[in-house]
Enzyme design. Structure first.
Site, PDB file in Angstrom:
ATOM      1  N   ASP A 280      -4.514  27.519  78.325  1.00 13.67           N
ATOM      2  CA  ASP A 280      -6.026  27.802  78.113  1.00 13.67           C
ATOM      3  C   ASP A 280      -6.728  27.029  79.314  1.00 13.67           C
ATOM      4  OD1 ASP A 280      -5.799  24.886  77.993  1.00 13.67           O
ATOM      5  OD2 ASP A 280      -6.222  24.913  75.807  1.00 13.67           O
TER       6      ASP A 280
ATOM      7  N   ASP B 271     -14.518  28.490  80.313  1.00 15.36           N
ATOM      8  CA  ASP B 271     -15.740  28.644  79.446  1.00 15.36           C
ATOM      9  C   ASP B 271     -16.068  27.666  78.693  1.00 15.36           C
ATOM     10  OD1 ASP B 271     -13.864  28.406  77.624  1.00 15.36           O
ATOM     11  OD2 ASP B 271     -14.474  30.397  76.410  1.00 15.36           O
TER      12      ASP B 271
ATOM     13  N   ASP C 183      -2.975  31.683  68.725  1.00 16.95           N
ATOM     14  CA  ASP C 183      -2.316  30.445  68.876  1.00 16.95           C
ATOM     15  C   ASP C 183      -3.002  29.522  67.824  1.00 16.95           C
ATOM     16  OD1 ASP C 183      -4.909  30.192  70.739  1.00 16.95           O
ATOM     17  OD2 ASP C 183      -4.103  28.096  70.254  1.00 16.95           O
TER      18      ASP C 183
ATOM     19  N   CYS D  12      13.714  32.585  53.360  1.00 15.52           N
ATOM     20  CA  CYS D  12      13.404  32.345  54.822  1.00 15.52           C
ATOM     21  C   CYS D  12      14.982  31.847  55.254  1.00 15.52           C
ATOM     22  CB  CYS D  12      12.623  31.107  54.738  1.00 15.52           C
ATOM     23  SG  CYS D  12      12.597  30.445  56.397  1.00 15.52           S
TER      24      CYS D  12
ATOM     25  N   CYS E  39      15.449  30.091  57.780  1.00 17.28           N
ATOM     26  CA  CYS E  39      15.633  29.059  58.865  1.00 17.28           C
ATOM     27  C   CYS E  39      16.386  28.110  58.210  1.00 17.28           C
ATOM     28  CB  CYS E  39      14.144  28.430  59.026  1.00 17.28           C
ATOM     29  SG  CYS E  39      13.790  27.115  57.720  1.00 17.28           S
TER      30      CYS E  39
ATOM     31  N   CYS F 100      15.524  25.953  55.388  1.00 15.57           N
ATOM     32  CA  CYS F 100      15.565  26.507  54.051  1.00 15.57           C
ATOM     33  C   CYS F 100      17.230  26.913  53.594  1.00 15.57           C
ATOM     34  CB  CYS F 100      14.864  27.635  53.895  1.00 15.57           C
ATOM     35  SG  CYS F 100      13.139  27.469  53.771  1.00 15.57           S
TER      36      CYS F 100
ATOM     37  N   HIS G  64      10.681  25.075  60.293  1.00 18.11           N
ATOM     38  CA  HIS G  64      10.479  26.151  59.083  1.00 18.11           C
ATOM     39  C   HIS G  64       9.042  26.743  59.349  1.00 18.11           C
ATOM     40  CE1 HIS G  64       9.910  28.048  55.424  1.00 18.11           C
ATOM     41  NE2 HIS G  64       8.642  27.460  55.318  1.00 18.11           N
TER      42      HIS G  64
END
Lengths: 381, 381
Positions: B94, B148, B268, B306, B308, B311, B337
């Site tokens: 950014d 900005d 994001d 899930c 992951c 999990c 997760h």
């Protein structure tokens, strides 16, 4: 899980030093071995896969912490500690005696056991040889430890004697309470402070009871390395050669090297993990404090000979930055590195014993540590 | 590193929703894409390998934080941010404008830029379009953002207009300061608060300058989802279809689904990582607060669909235990997760757009979220 009995094989000796291997319900452990400490069912800041990746084959968990939270019966209902913490390899649990003394409030010891208040919420608990062994069974430990009193240091001879003899009576009750299961072991703990006759009496008492392994307890409590080594010099030779020997709560890398040379097979210590969380890294050339501003522009790894992720993928400058920015990744990477360092040290000791040159290894180890950290880079441009 | 120019391909459309792909200096990113936030050069609590394992192909880093610590020139001397943080894939930075407003003290804005004091140590700094772009170049960002002013919410129309017009003059200076390099992109940012005519004026100004991508800024600042979607409904269609569109700082899963349906390609947000560190998990069936005592004896995974590690390998009871014991692993597993959840959501959106049924996907998503968490287990025995 194997249904074979717990067994220890002595593969090689070099002086008093031993290269061995023990097989427990959840796997085999090459010795001399270092056990990372997973106090509350997690080696702090690490995934269990990361712990295993360092070469660790066994971890230690704390009965005291787990009995208070989440509770041993809860862990048992959830399938045992191996499943709970996702560590499928061997686990050794301590008996809780040491933490009761060091962490809890309002302790009261009598022949039966210890009454104490939780350091977490002040709730009242008791622990005895019988309940400690039962808790360790509920957790599912491969290796359970006899319940003992860790004699404080310093202790007068009569205090040390009374404390040791209480621990020996508790050792007998621990053995009686222990439920034999294939691949599960119970270790006794030699006490007796710095007094050779008390240590000898304790060892003889434990041998009379008969354990699967023998720990030396009551050391690394402030007596200093010289006194600790003196106790080991007299005590280790009293222990049977066909059982593993475990020096509890030790220690610094130099302590471990000295104790291996004196015939110890197993170690545990919070030092690599705790130091990792406070910015200290262990390296071949001694400790490095990553918080030090000398690292701020240093593109070099912590230790260029270390194969760990922290050393292969990151600069000292980045690790220092993570520290200053209080980023969790700094603690993760330093913990991981330190566990790697300890496991690499153990692997080096095992190879040296097998090759018959552990003496030379110890000398080279000390010389490299004494060098100190690599020179700082020149002033930044 | 490729020497090819930055490019965006539109692979499929479904209503306003787009399935695309952009290629930057450090790799290719499938869109719609979610970018985990690595504020200070680390996605908090994660190794970069873990971030990549979730499916993330790009991360965001903050110019404001990195300029203050460790400093952009230091990062450049150390080989750039990709090397510093060991993230070899694309990075978007950014411009620092948003954080100057939200974090620093004693800000003074004028035509030239912003003077401010560091929130870390009170030191005095300035940031201008030219210096922001230079810092992003020093960091080595694949995608730099025009400098900005993020117009606060609420803002009266005249305040919003003046703020937007300042940002447009700064966008022009950002473009002039940007050094073209193959595979490196500069994005402009549409401002104008909730005012359609100001948003249209801003978009037209940016198109006149010409950017590699267009962000919608000044949203997710308290205006609410309805107002945000209203701005997107009017603004997105003003942006060229052959450039990626990025909705900054968004958001909750439902915000992302709604914005993708409205034609946004990139997002994001700190939500998955920040929530992971405070005990909130995102699941198909809505948020789960792992600190809640209902999980204490629950052997089930957070989300049984899930894939992951958190999990597949751990129970809710264990995750709850880690939370109560304040163990870092709890934050690590929940963060991991949540990043998985967000990446799976984006993969689902991409597949739905390609299949031409993103509308049905959005309906099913909302219905599943509305179900709420699985029923608690019966009272423990």
């Amino acid at each position: 899980m194997t249904a074979a009995p717990f067994r220890f094989e002595l593969l090689a000796s070099d002086g008093a030093a031993r290269r061995g291997r023990f097989t427990a319900a959840h796997g085999t452990v090459e010795t001399p071995a270092f056990m990372p400490v997973g106090t509350a069912g997690t080696v702090k800041a690490m995934l269990p896969e990361q712990v295993a990746e360092t070469g660790a084959e066994i971890v230690l968990a704390n009965t005291y912490h787990l009995m208070l939270r989440p509770g041993a019966e809860r862990v048992a209902r959830l399938g045992g500690l191996h499943k709970f913490m996702h560590w499928p390899r061997p686990i050794l649990t301590d008996s809780g005696g040491y933490q009761v003394m060091s962490l809890s409030a309002l302790r009261r010891i009598d022949e039966q056991g210890v009454a104490f208040q939780s350091h977490i919420d002040g709730s009242r608990w008791t622990l005895s040889p019988e309940s400690s062994i039962e808790i360790q069974r509920l957790l599912g430990a491969d290796i359970s430890m006899a319940f003992d009193e860790c004699t404080p240091h310093p202790a007068e001879a009569d205090v040390a004697a009374a404390s040791m003899r209480l621990s020996m009576r508790w050792a007998e009750r621990s053995k009686a309470a222990f439920v034999e299961q294939p691949g599960h072991a119970l270790f006794g703990i030699v006490q007796g402070s710095v007094y050779p006759d008390l240590r000898a009496e304790s060892a003889a008492r434990l041998l009379g009871i008969g354990f699967d392994g023998y720990a030396v307890g009551g050391l690394a409590v402030g007596e200093g390395q010289e006194a600790m080594f003196a106790v080991l010099d007299r005590t280790v030779k009293l222990l049977p050669s066909d059982r593993p020997r475990y020096l509890m709560g030790v220690g610094k890398p130099a302590d471990i090297v000295g104790a291996v040379v004196r015939g110890i097979d197993m170690f545990d210590c919070v030092l690599p993990t705790r130091s990792g969380r406070t910015g200290q890294a262990f390296t071949r050339r001694g400790p490095v404090n990553i918080r030090n501003a000398r690292h701020i522009d240093d593109p070099r790894p912590l230790d260029d000979s270390c194969p760990c992720s922290a050393c292969r993928q990151y600069s000292r400058a980045y690790l220092h930055h993570l520290w200053r920015a209080k980023e969790m990744l700094g603690q993760i990477l330093l913990t991981w590195h330190n566990l790697h360092y300890y496991q690499a040290l153990m692997a080096g000791l095992r190879a040296a014993i097998a090759a018959g040159d552990v003496g030379a290894f110890a000398v080279a180890f000390a010389a490299e540590q004494d060098q100190g950290d690599i020179e700082p880079l020149g002033a930044r441009t």
